[in-house]
Design an enzyme around this catalytic site. Sequence first.
Site, PDB file in Angstrom:
ATOM      1  N   LYS A   1     -24.731 -50.848 -31.750  1.00  0.00           N
ATOM      2  CA  LYS A   1     -25.751 -51.721 -31.181  1.00  0.00           C
ATOM      3  C   LYS A   1     -26.982 -50.907 -30.765  1.00  0.00           C
ATOM      4  O   LYS A   1     -28.116 -51.244 -31.121  1.00  0.00           O
ATOM      5  CB  LYS A   1     -25.172 -52.475 -29.974  1.00  0.00           C
ATOM      6  CG  LYS A   1     -26.105 -53.558 -29.453  1.00  0.00           C
ATOM      7  CD  LYS A   1     -25.712 -54.036 -28.054  1.00  0.00           C
ATOM      8  CE  LYS A   1     -24.391 -54.745 -28.003  1.00  0.00           C
ATOM      9  NZ  LYS A   1     -24.474 -56.201 -28.172  1.00  0.00           N
TER      10      LYS A   1
ATOM     11  N   ARG B   1     -24.815 -53.970 -21.696  1.00  0.00           N
ATOM     12  CA  ARG B   1     -23.855 -54.302 -22.753  1.00  0.00           C
ATOM     13  C   ARG B   1     -23.192 -53.054 -23.320  1.00  0.00           C
ATOM     14  O   ARG B   1     -23.813 -52.016 -23.445  1.00  0.00           O
ATOM     15  CB  ARG B   1     -24.553 -54.992 -23.929  1.00  0.00           C
ATOM     16  CG  ARG B   1     -25.121 -56.342 -23.649  1.00  0.00           C
ATOM     17  CD  ARG B   1     -25.851 -56.829 -24.910  1.00  0.00           C
ATOM     18  NE  ARG B   1     -26.928 -57.736 -24.574  1.00  0.00           N
ATOM     19  CZ  ARG B   1     -26.867 -59.063 -24.754  1.00  0.00           C
ATOM     20  NH1 ARG B   1     -25.800 -59.603 -25.294  1.00  0.00           N
ATOM     21  NH2 ARG B   1     -27.896 -59.817 -24.432  1.00  0.00           N
TER      22      ARG B   1
ATOM     23  N   GLY C   1     -16.417 -58.759 -28.658  1.00  0.00           N
ATOM     24  CA  GLY C   1     -15.687 -59.486 -27.622  1.00  0.00           C
ATOM     25  C   GLY C   1     -14.653 -58.661 -26.878  1.00  0.00           C
ATOM     26  O   GLY C   1     -14.019 -59.144 -25.953  1.00  0.00           O
TER      27      GLY C   1
ATOM     28  N   MET D   1     -15.089 -55.672 -25.256  1.00  0.00           N
ATOM     29  CA  MET D   1     -15.539 -55.010 -24.029  1.00  0.00           C
ATOM     30  C   MET D   1     -16.471 -55.940 -23.251  1.00  0.00           C
ATOM     31  O   MET D   1     -16.735 -57.056 -23.666  1.00  0.00           O
ATOM     32  CB  MET D   1     -16.193 -53.683 -24.390  1.00  0.00           C
ATOM     33  CG  MET D   1     -15.170 -52.665 -24.895  1.00  0.00           C
ATOM     34  SD  MET D   1     -15.919 -51.090 -25.299  1.00  0.00           S
ATOM     35  CE  MET D   1     -16.854 -51.487 -26.752  1.00  0.00           C
TER      36      MET D   1
ATOM     37  N   ARG E   1     -26.533 -56.335 -37.032  1.00  0.00           N
ATOM     38  CA  ARG E   1     -25.423 -55.475 -37.483  1.00  0.00           C
ATOM     39  C   ARG E   1     -24.969 -55.977 -38.841  1.00  0.00           C
ATOM     40  O   ARG E   1     -25.266 -57.115 -39.206  1.00  0.00           O
ATOM     41  CB  ARG E   1     -24.271 -55.509 -36.485  1.00  0.00           C
ATOM     42  CG  ARG E   1     -23.727 -56.894 -36.238  1.00  0.00           C
ATOM     43  CD  ARG E   1     -22.662 -56.891 -35.141  1.00  0.00           C
ATOM     44  NE  ARG E   1     -22.340 -58.259 -34.746  1.00  0.00           N
ATOM     45  CZ  ARG E   1     -21.689 -58.593 -33.640  1.00  0.00           C
ATOM     46  NH1 ARG E   1     -21.278 -57.663 -32.805  1.00  0.00           N
ATOM     47  NH2 ARG E   1     -21.428 -59.842 -33.355  1.00  0.00           N
TER      48      ARG E   1
ATOM     49  N   HIS F   1      13.823 -52.961 -43.233  1.00  0.00           N
ATOM     50  CA  HIS F   1      14.249 -53.528 -44.504  1.00  0.00           C
ATOM     51  C   HIS F   1      13.456 -54.775 -44.845  1.00  0.00           C
ATOM     52  O   HIS F   1      12.920 -54.936 -45.936  1.00  0.00           O
ATOM     53  CB  HIS F   1      15.748 -53.853 -44.441  1.00  0.00           C
ATOM     54  CG  HIS F   1      16.266 -54.469 -45.693  1.00  0.00           C
ATOM     55  ND1 HIS F   1      16.344 -55.833 -45.867  1.00  0.00           N
ATOM     56  CD2 HIS F   1      16.694 -53.914 -46.846  1.00  0.00           C
ATOM     57  CE1 HIS F   1      16.827 -56.095 -47.072  1.00  0.00           C
ATOM     58  NE2 HIS F   1      17.050 -54.942 -47.685  1.00  0.00           N
TER      59      HIS F   1
ATOM     60  N   SER G   1       8.003 -36.033 -54.845  1.00  0.00           N
ATOM     61  CA  SER G   1       7.431 -37.288 -54.390  1.00  0.00           C
ATOM     62  C   SER G   1       7.684 -37.370 -52.890  1.00  0.00           C
ATOM     63  O   SER G   1       8.835 -37.309 -52.451  1.00  0.00           O
ATOM     64  CB  SER G   1       8.083 -38.462 -55.119  1.00  0.00           C
ATOM     65  OG  SER G   1       7.571 -39.672 -54.633  1.00  0.00           O
TER      66      SER G   1
ATOM     67  N   CYS H   1       5.542 -41.749 -52.278  1.00  0.00           N
ATOM     68  CA  CYS H   1       6.110 -43.065 -52.530  1.00  0.00           C
ATOM     69  C   CYS H   1       6.547 -43.756 -51.242  1.00  0.00           C
ATOM     70  O   CYS H   1       7.185 -44.783 -51.268  1.00  0.00           O
ATOM     71  CB  CYS H   1       7.268 -42.977 -53.521  1.00  0.00           C
ATOM     72  SG  CYS H   1       8.677 -42.073 -52.895  1.00  0.00           S
TER      73      CYS H   1
ATOM     74  N   TYR I   1      -0.924 -38.596 -57.352  1.00  0.00           N
ATOM     75  CA  TYR I   1      -0.862 -40.058 -57.347  1.00  0.00           C
ATOM     76  C   TYR I   1      -0.299 -40.569 -56.024  1.00  0.00           C
ATOM     77  O   TYR I   1       0.343 -39.814 -55.285  1.00  0.00           O
ATOM     78  CB  TYR I   1      -0.023 -40.585 -58.526  1.00  0.00           C
ATOM     79  CG  TYR I   1       1.461 -40.331 -58.410  1.00  0.00           C
ATOM     80  CD1 TYR I   1       2.288 -41.198 -57.690  1.00  0.00           C
ATOM     81  CD2 TYR I   1       2.041 -39.212 -58.993  1.00  0.00           C
ATOM     82  CE1 TYR I   1       3.647 -40.959 -57.574  1.00  0.00           C
ATOM     83  CE2 TYR I   1       3.395 -38.962 -58.881  1.00  0.00           C
ATOM     84  CZ  TYR I   1       4.197 -39.833 -58.171  1.00  0.00           C
ATOM     85  OH  TYR I   1       5.536 -39.595 -58.034  1.00  0.00           O
TER      86      TYR I   1
END
Lengths: 873, 873
Positions: free
Chosen positions: A22, A92, A101, A103, A336, A455, A763, A830, A850
Amino acid sequence: MTKYVYLFTEGNAGMKNLLGGKGANLSEMTNIGLPVPRGFTISTDVCTRYYKDGKVIAEDIQEQIDAALATTEEIVGKKLGDAKNPFLVSVRSGAKVSMPGMMDTVLNLGLNDVVVEGLAKLTGNAKFAYDSYRRFVMMFSDVVIGVDKAKFERKMDAIKKEKGVEFDTELSAEDMKEVLDAFKKLYKDEMGTDFPQDPKVQLKEAIQAVFRSWDNERAIIYRRINDIPGDIGTAVNVQEMVYGNMGEDSGTGVAFTRNPSTGEKILMGEFLMNAQGEDVVAGVRTPQEISQLKDTNKDIYDQFITIAENLEDHYHDMQDIEFTIEKGKLFILQTRNGKRTATAALKIAVDLVAEGMLTKEEALMKVDPKQLDALLHPTFDTEMLKEAASIAGGLPASPGAATGKVYFTAEDAAAAHANGEESIILVRLETSPEDIEGMHVSQGILTARGGMTSHAAVVARGMGTCCVSGCNEIKINEEEKFFMIGDRRFTEGDWVSLDGSTGKIYGSKLPTIDPEVTGDFAEFMAWADDVRTMKVRTNADSPTDSATAIKFGAEGIGLCRTEHMFFETDRIRAFRQMILSETLEQREEALKNIEPLQKSDFEAIFKVMKGLPVTIRFLDPPLHEFLPKEKDDIIELAEDMGIPVAQLEAKIDDLHELNPMLGHRGCRLAVAYPEIAVMQTKAVIDAALAVSTEDDPVVPEIMIPLVGDVEEFKYVKKLVVETADAIIAKSGTDLKYMVGTMIEIPRAALTADEIAKEAEFFSFGTNDLTQMTYGLSRDDAGKFLDDYYSKKIFESDPFAKLDRKGVGTLIKTAVKLGSEARPGIKLGICGEHGGEPSSIEFCYLAGLQYVSCSPYRVPIARLAAAQAVITNS
Amino acid sequence: MTKYVYLFTEGNAGMKNLLGGKGANLSEMTNIGLPVPRGFTISTDVCTRYYKDGKVIAEDIQEQIDAALATTEEIVGKKLGDAKNPFLVSVRSGAKVSMPGMMDTVLNLGLNDVVVEGLAKLTGNAKFAYDSYRRFVMMFSDVVIGVDKAKFERKMDAIKKEKGVEFDTELSAEDMKEVLDAFKKLYKDEMGTDFPQDPKVQLKEAIQAVFRSWDNERAIIYRRINDIPGDIGTAVNVQEMVYGNMGEDSGTGVAFTRNPSTGEKILMGEFLMNAQGEDVVAGVRTPQEISQLKDTNKDIYDQFITIAENLEDHYHDMQDIEFTIEKGKLFILQTRNGKRTATAALKIAVDLVAEGMLTKEEALMKVDPKQLDALLHPTFDTEMLKEAASIAGGLPASPGAATGKVYFTAEDAAAAHANGEESIILVRLETSPEDIEGMHVSQGILTARGGMTSHAAVVARGMGTCCVSGCNEIKINEEEKFFMIGDRRFTEGDWVSLDGSTGKIYGSKLPTIDPEVTGDFAEFMAWADDVRTMKVRTNADSPTDSATAIKFGAEGIGLCRTEHMFFETDRIRAFRQMILSETLEQREEALKNIEPLQKSDFEAIFKVMKGLPVTIRFLDPPLHEFLPKEKDDIIELAEDMGIPVAQLEAKIDDLHELNPMLGHRGCRLAVAYPEIAVMQTKAVIDAALAVSTEDDPVVPEIMIPLVGDVEEFKYVKKLVVETADAIIAKSGTDLKYMVGTMIEIPRAALTADEIAKEAEFFSFGTNDLTQMTYGLSRDDAGKFLDDYYSKKIFESDPFAKLDRKGVGTLIKTAVKLGSEARPGIKLGICGEHGGEPSSIEFCYLAGLQYVSCSPYRVPIARLAAAQAVITNS
C-alpha cells in the site's frame, strides 16, 4: 541513522519490502502526479524493531514519526488537534503482500471534544462531525483497546430504535451527538478513563495497535494458508483523511480495471455518493454500478477512467482501485494488483501479452500456480456460499467442492452407488487402503483424523476427489453411523458439502459449478513448458490416473505404487493369502496368483504411457495394512482360507507394530520375503516385454523403497537384476531397465555416495523424509500442530511445504554425494511436495531433473517449475 | 606382484591383519626358534579375493600356494602324496581376532589309499595309519562336502558294537581298516564319487572350505556378538602334521600360563599321552594335570615350562598354548593370549604391571570393558550350565543371571514378593511403564517383544536387573497366564533361569554366583580414570540409582527422566488426573498435587549427588503411556475420578496415536501444556534452593527433549527462565542453572547452529536419533533384524553399537555447528550408546565432553573412555 519513516513523496513502487504494498503504491501514485491524500509511511523495519524492543516504539523512531507528521502538516496546511483547521488522519496497515482485512485500521484520528466542534463549524455539517467522531471512538476502542465493536453497534441500534428510524442517515445532528456521548460513556465504562483527547497520544496508540495486529490470530492463519513469511512485518500508513460523506457532491467507490471473475477487459466496480468506504462494505445502502458515475458526475468519471487506464499501463496488471470524492474532488486512496479468479488470471495474463504489456515470462509470474487447481475441480457458487455458514473446518486436503449424502463405511458408499446414488460423501475417522473402492465412488471424503498427507488426503488427490481431512470438530461414531458437530447430529443420508480448497464443511446441500478449461489455459501452459527446465511426472497407480495425468501434461510416472493395485475386491484375497502364508511354498503359491494380475496392471499403464518413463515402486506398506480389522471381516477371511479364526487373529496380532511407520515395510519386506520382489520383477519385465515397441520402447524404472543402508539396496537389486536378466535373455530382446531407490530415510541421504554407486536413480520421498527428519508422524501431528501455528513455532505445515533448512539440507547432501559418486545420476522427487510451488522451486535450486505429483497437480507443477526458472534467472 | 602366501619363516607377530592371529604367532614362534611344525599361511587378503572373485581361488594365488607348498616340502624333506615319505598337513583357519570353534579345520590331509599303506609301513603302525585316514575322510566330508559327522560316528559305533569294544583304542588295525572302508563307502553313497585321491585336489578343496566357513552362520553370529567386522576375512594355515597318537612316547596338551579363572600366576593345563588334540576335547579319556607331565617326561616338561615362560615374556600376556609330543619331541602348535574371566583379567593386568611386564596404559588395553559387567552382576556357575541346555534365546538386554518362578503380571509379581517370594521372573509380551513396580521386585525379566533399547531393556539395565528381551520363540498368553516354548508349557510358579549376558533361557532352577569385587578392580579403574579425558555420568531417575552410580564412579547425572517418578502407585493417580484434565484450571489443580512430589524427588537426588552436575529432562513420553490399558483398570480410574467410563474411554481413545514414537511427546507436550513445564521448573528450582550449599552448590541442568526446531526450544526456554528467575529473585540467592536440549531428532542436528544460539548444552539422545535416522522403530525391529544379520545387511544392532556413518555424521555435524555458534558448548551423550565401548570411542573422537549411561555400565564407560584415549593417541 536508519531512515524509518518516508513521506509519500520519498518512496516508489519498488520499495514494497520496506514500505509495504500500500505504502509503495501510494508513493508511486503521488510521484506520477495522481491525486493522493498526503501522508507518510512508517516502514516494515519499525514493525520488526517494535517486536524486538518488547512491543514499544523506540525513541529514535518516534522522533522520525513526529518529524514526518510535522512536515505533512506543513504541506497540508492543517495541524493535528487544531480546532480551527484540524488535520485528521487514517492509520492503516500495509504489508509487502496484501492481506486484506487481516490487520487493523483506524480512521478519523485527530478528533476530540474540541476538534469535533471546530470540524462542525468548518464544514458547516455538525452531524458529519459527530458521526466522524463516534466512528473514531468505536474504531479506536475496537482496535487499540479491544472493546468489541458489537457493543457500540448495540448502543447505536438502541438510539435508532428510540428515535424510530431505520438508517443512520435519518438521524439528526443532535441524535448523532447522543450516539457519540453514548459511545464515549461506553469507553469510560470499559476502560475506567475518559476517551483520550490528545491526538498525539491517539496516533501513537493507533500505530502500535496496527503493529500488534500483524500478529493477531487471523493474520497468522492467513499467512500460513497463503505462505507469507511471519518475519517481514507490516508498514503503517498515516494519511490525510478525505471524506466521501460530506454531502451529495462527495462519494466513495472501488473499481477493477478488468472483470476479476472472467478477466474480460472492462471496468468493473461500484460507488456510493455521500458515504464512507465502510458504508459500501456494510451494505446498508446498495451501491451503484461504476458506469453510472458518468451520469452523476461526468468530469469525475472521465478523470477516473483516465487514471484507471494509466494505472493499469503503469503497473502492467489489472488494478483494484479505491477512490473517494470529497466535495467534487477525486482522490485515489489505494491501487493494487487486483485479486482474480483462476479463469480471469489466465485470460488477463494471455491478454496482457497480446496487448504487448507483458512478456510471456512476466505473464507467467502473474498467476499463482495454486490457483490452477480451481480450474480442474468443481467449485461452489461463491454467491451461494455467502449465505451458507460453514459448520466446521478441517484441512484442505484435496481441492474442489463436493455436495452429497453422508455414508460411514466404504461398503455403504459402494452399495449406495450401486443403487444409483450419485452424490456421496464418505465420512470416516480415518481411511485405510481397504476403503479405496468406497472412496472411488464418493464425490467427497471427510475424515476426523489425519493430516495433509494422510491416506485419505493422498489417495483423494490422486483421484482428484475433494477431501477435507483431520477435522477435529466432528465426533464420529462409526459403529452407530452418526457424527456430531457440536450439538448437531448427522446420520446416513444427511446432506453435507465440503470445500476441499478451504477445508470448510457445510451442513446442507450446496450447488457446485463444474470446471471449465479455456483455450487460454493451453496457451499459457505452453509458455510455462517452454521456460521450465525440470520435467513434470505424475504419481499414478492405475491406467485411469495415468491417462488423466497425461491429459494435464505429465511427462512420465514418477511413482507407481504397486500396493494400491491390491485393494480391489478380486485381488485382496490373493494378497492376504500371500501375507498369511506360513511357509515359503505357500507364499510362492499365493504369489503365483498375484503375478498375472500385476503384469496386466503394468501392461495397461505402459500402454497409456506410450514409452514415457514409468517408475514402479516395489511393495512398500507394512503387511498388516492389508489385513482386515473388523471381527466380521476376520471371520470371513478365516472361513475363506479354511483356517481357525483364532489362528488368523494370532497372525494378525503377530504382525501388529507399535510404530508401523518405522516398522517392517519398504525394502525390509523384500529382505524378509525375497520372493515378493522376484514376483514383482517378473511382472514388470514381462509387462514391459509385452508392450514395448521399436517406436515406443518401454524402459521400466524399478524403485526400491525405504533404503537406509546400501547393503539393503544391493540385496534387493541382486534379486531384481538376476530375475530380470534371465527373462530378458530368454526373450531374445534387449529390453533396458533401471534399478534405483527412494531417498526417504535420513540415513540414505547421509550415505548417498555409497548408495549411488549401486542405484541408477534417486527419487526423494519427502513425505517419509519429512516425518523422520522431524521425528513427526504425519498422521498424528494434526492434533497438536495448531498449537505450533498459534504459538508461532511453525509458520507452515512441513508436510505441505518442504522445509528447506532441515529436510532440504538432507536433499542437497544426497544430491551432492550422489552426483559425485555417479555423475549424471537421475534425480527426482515423488513426495507430496512435488506439487507444491515453493517446494518445486527448492527442487529446481537443488538440481533435481524432475518433480512428480498427483495428476491434478501436474499443471501447478508445470507453472511452478517455470516460475522457479524465471525467479532465479 | 602382491604377496599372498607367507612361509612361517617370513612372517611375525605384527602381521596379524594379514596372517591372522594364529599365522602371525606361528611365524613369530618359528622365528624365535621354538619347535613349530613347518608350513605357510595364506593371507586374509586371499579370503577377500576369494569372495570377490565369486568363491574361487584365482590362478595367481594358486601359483603362490603351489610354490609355498613346494618350498615347505623341500624344507621338511617329504612330499605330498609320496607313499614312501608322505607329507601330511593340517589346514586351519585363523582370523585376526580369535574365533574359537567358529570356523573349520581339516587334519591329516594328504592321505589316500596308497599313501596310507606307506604311512603304515613307515611308522610300523598300521592302526595309526588307518585311524588317521578314517579321521581325514570324516573331517573332509564334514567340512568340504557338508556330510554330517554324526553319520560317520554312527558307522564307527556300529562296528565297535559288532566287535564288542567300548573305546577306539581297543580296535585292532584290521578293525580300523574296516572302519575306514565303511567311511569311504559312506562318502561314495553320499557323493556318488570315490573319495578324492589326489592330495593337491584335497588341499585346494580344503582351503576353499575354510574360506567358506568364514561366512557360516555361527561365525556371523559370533562376529556380531563379539563386534568383529565381517570384511576382514580369515587366513588359512597349512602346516606339517605332528602326531600325539604315535604311541606312549607321544601326546598332546593345552596349557595356560596363568589361571584363567582367578588370574593366579600358576601354570594350568592338561595333557593326554598317545592321543590327538580332538581326543582331549572329546573327553573319552580323562586328561592329566599338566604338572604330572614332570613324572611322565621330565625333559619335555622342563622344555615346555621354559617355552611357556618365554612366550609369556615375549607376548607380555597370559598365553594359551597347544602342544604335541611326537615320539619324544615337543612341538608347539599354537600360542595366543588366553581367554579369561573378568576377575582373572583384572588380576593379570594388575600383576603384569607390578611385574614390570606392562605399562598401565598397556594393561588398560588388555581388559575388554564389556567383561566388567560380569563383575557387577550374578552369574551362573559355568559347570552347572554345561548340563543345562538352553530352551530358547532372546536378546541379552541386561546382563547378569537370574533364576526364579514365573509371573505374568507386574501385580502378581508384586503380590508374590509381598508374600515373601524372593525368586521372581516377570514374563511379559512387552513391559510398559506401568510394570515398574513388578520389575523392581523381580530377579529377572523376560519379554517376547522389544529390542535392546525397549522399555524392558532400558529399565532393567538401569536397575541392574537381568533381562532377556525380544524372545520370538516364546508364545505368551497373558490372559490365561501361560507361555509356550515349542511344546513345553510354563505356568505361574514354574522355574526358569535367564542369562542376561547371553540371552539364553533355561527351563529350570539354576544356582547363581554372586559378584565379587576385588581390590584389583579399584586399582585398575583408578588407572583408567587417570587416562581418560571424557567424564562419565549416569542415567538415573531415583536416589537409589544415583547412589549406585556414584559407587561405580559416576561423576554426575547425564539423564534424569522425570516421568519415571510418576509411575509409583501414590503418584500415578495425580498424574492421570493431570492428563485427563479438560480445562487449564483442572490441569493446574492436578499439577499442584504433583509439584511437591517432584520437588522432593529432585531434593533427594541432589542430596545424593552432592553438587555433581544433574541433567533433568522434562516430561518426554506421550501422555497415553500413563493411562490404563485394561478394562478393569479403566473402570477403577473412572470411579476414582468420578467420571463415566465411556467418557474416560473416549479420552483415552483421543490420545491414541498411530506412531507414538513420532507423536505428541517431548517438548511438544510443553508447547501444548506450558503449565507442565512451569510446574517442573518450579520443582527443580525449589529443590535446588533447598539443597544447595556453599560447599556443594547445585547447578541444575534443565534439558528440553525432542527439539526439532529452535523455535520449540525458545518457546519452552522462555517458560523455564521466566519461572526460574522469578523464584530465584524471590529467594535472594544467586542460584545458577542451565537450560539445554537433547539432540535426538535429525533436524536438530542439521540446524544445531540455530539451536546452540539458545541452548547452553547439547545431550545426544542416540536412541531416538538412531530410530529416526534409520527410520527404524526399536520396538518393532526385533522381528526382522535377524534377517538382516543372516543376510549380512547389518553387522551389528545399531541400537547397541552407534552407527558412525549415518548417525555419527549427524552427531559430528551438530558438534561442529553447535561449537561454532556457541564456543565451548557443553556436549554429552545420554543414549544407551553411552555405555558401549565402540560408541564411547566415537564420542571421544567426535569431541564430546562426557558420556552418560546406566549405573551398572559406568565402570565399562570409564575403561572404554580410557581405551579411546590410548587407541587414538
